[in-house]
Motif scaffolding. Sequence first.
Motif, PDB file in Angstrom:
ATOM      1  N   GLU A  41       0.800  -1.222  -0.012  1.00  0.00           N
ATOM      2  CA  GLU A  41       0.023  -0.139   0.130  1.00  0.00           C
ATOM      3  C   GLU A  41       0.915   1.174   0.018  1.00  0.00           C
ATOM      4  N   MET A  42       2.078   1.036   0.040  1.00  0.00           N
ATOM      5  CA  MET A  42       3.123   2.447   0.084  1.00  0.00           C
ATOM      6  C   MET A  42       2.721   3.052  -1.247  1.00  0.00           C
ATOM      7  N   PRO A  43       3.030   4.429  -1.175  1.00  0.00           N
ATOM      8  CA  PRO A  43       2.819   5.157  -2.234  1.00  0.00           C
ATOM      9  C   PRO A  43       3.849   5.035  -3.381  1.00  0.00           C
ATOM     10  N   GLU A  44       5.120   4.678  -2.817  1.00  0.00           N
ATOM     11  CA  GLU A  44       5.955   4.495  -3.925  1.00  0.00           C
ATOM     12  C   GLU A  44       5.834   3.268  -4.950  1.00  0.00           C
ATOM     13  N   LYS A  45       5.026   2.600  -4.534  1.00  0.00           N
ATOM     14  CA  LYS A  45       4.602   1.501  -5.386  1.00  0.00           C
ATOM     15  C   LYS A  45       3.817   1.600  -6.597  1.00  0.00           C
ATOM     16  N   ASP A  46       3.081   2.996  -6.421  1.00  0.00           N
ATOM     17  CA  ASP A  46       2.287   3.450  -7.592  1.00  0.00           C
ATOM     18  C   ASP A  46       2.886   4.075  -8.578  1.00  0.00           C
ATOM     19  N   PRO A  47       2.877   3.701  -9.963  1.00  0.00           N
ATOM     20  CA  PRO A  47       3.734   3.985 -11.043  1.00  0.00           C
ATOM     21  C   PRO A  47       3.294   5.552 -11.464  1.00  0.00           C
ATOM     22  N   ARG A  48       2.183   6.133 -10.924  1.00  0.00           N
ATOM     23  CA  ARG A  48       2.150   7.408 -11.503  1.00  0.00           C
ATOM     24  C   ARG A  48       2.533   7.940 -10.354  1.00  0.00           C
ATOM     25  N   ARG A  49       2.789   7.550  -9.015  1.00  0.00           N
ATOM     26  CA  ARG A  49       3.449   8.457  -8.049  1.00  0.00           C
ATOM     27  C   ARG A  49       4.946   8.553  -8.387  1.00  0.00           C
ATOM     28  N   ARG A  50       5.455   7.477  -8.935  1.00  0.00           N
ATOM     29  CA  ARG A  50       6.875   7.227  -9.136  1.00  0.00           C
ATOM     30  C   ARG A  50       7.448   8.239 -10.279  1.00  0.00           C
ATOM     31  N   ASP A  51       6.377   8.320 -11.277  1.00  0.00           N
ATOM     32  CA  ASP A  51       6.560   9.020 -12.426  1.00  0.00           C
ATOM     33  C   ASP A  51       6.576  10.742 -11.875  1.00  0.00           C
ATOM     34  N   GLU A  52       5.582  11.034 -11.255  1.00  0.00           N
ATOM     35  CA  GLU A  52       5.652  12.176 -10.548  1.00  0.00           C
ATOM     36  C   GLU A  52       6.769  12.712  -9.828  1.00  0.00           C
ATOM     37  N   ALA A  54       9.949  11.546 -10.229  1.00  0.00           N
ATOM     38  CA  ALA A  54      10.858  11.499 -11.182  1.00  0.00           C
ATOM     39  C   ALA A  54      10.698  12.911 -12.039  1.00  0.00           C
ATOM     40  N   ARG A  55       9.660  13.381 -12.370  1.00  0.00           N
ATOM     41  CA  ARG A  55       9.481  14.559 -12.938  1.00  0.00           C
ATOM     42  C   ARG A  55       9.850  15.648 -12.239  1.00  0.00           C
ATOM     43  N   THR A  56       9.385  15.589 -10.808  1.00  0.00           N
ATOM     44  CA  THR A  56       9.811  16.817 -10.002  1.00  0.00           C
ATOM     45  C   THR A  56      11.354  16.832  -9.769  1.00  0.00           C
ATOM     46  N   GLN A  57      11.863  15.638  -9.675  1.00  0.00           N
ATOM     47  CA  GLN A  57      13.400  15.570  -9.650  1.00  0.00           C
ATOM     48  C   GLN A  57      14.076  16.278 -10.928  1.00  0.00           C
ATOM     49  N   GLU A  58      13.601  15.961 -12.093  1.00  0.00           N
ATOM     50  CA  GLU A  58      13.973  16.425 -13.392  1.00  0.00           C
ATOM     51  C   GLU A  58      13.823  18.056 -13.336  1.00  0.00           C
ATOM     52  N   LEU A  59      12.743  18.472 -12.835  1.00  0.00           N
ATOM     53  CA  LEU A  59      12.681  19.949 -12.596  1.00  0.00           C
ATOM     54  C   LEU A  59      13.623  20.889 -11.686  1.00  0.00           C
TER      55      LEU A  59
END
Length: 89
Positions: A41-52, A54-59
């Motif tokens: 149930e951890m949020p890090e397992k959700d692919p959308r959350r991981r993409d978000e 990753a995008r934040t880190q890129e910015l």
Amino acid sequence: MGTVRKVLTVVAMVGAGIGLGSALFALVTPGELQKQAMLKEMPEKDPRRRDEVARTQELVMATLQEAAATQENVAWRKNWTVGSGGRSA
């Protein structure tokens, strides 16, 4: 003899407290199945959350690279998505 009795009483009380604390800790510690369910149930397992993330880190990295390449103080920007237009030009 009174000192020995006091020492034994203190040792017994401390031992009882440690025993009670250990028993309570064992009761509230989740089991292996419950740990696995919590990990799913951890949020890090959700692919959308991981993409978000990753995008934040890129910015953030892009902003840091731009800040390192310019003399402008990027902290004074009103709009962080725009490349320039800050207070000190």
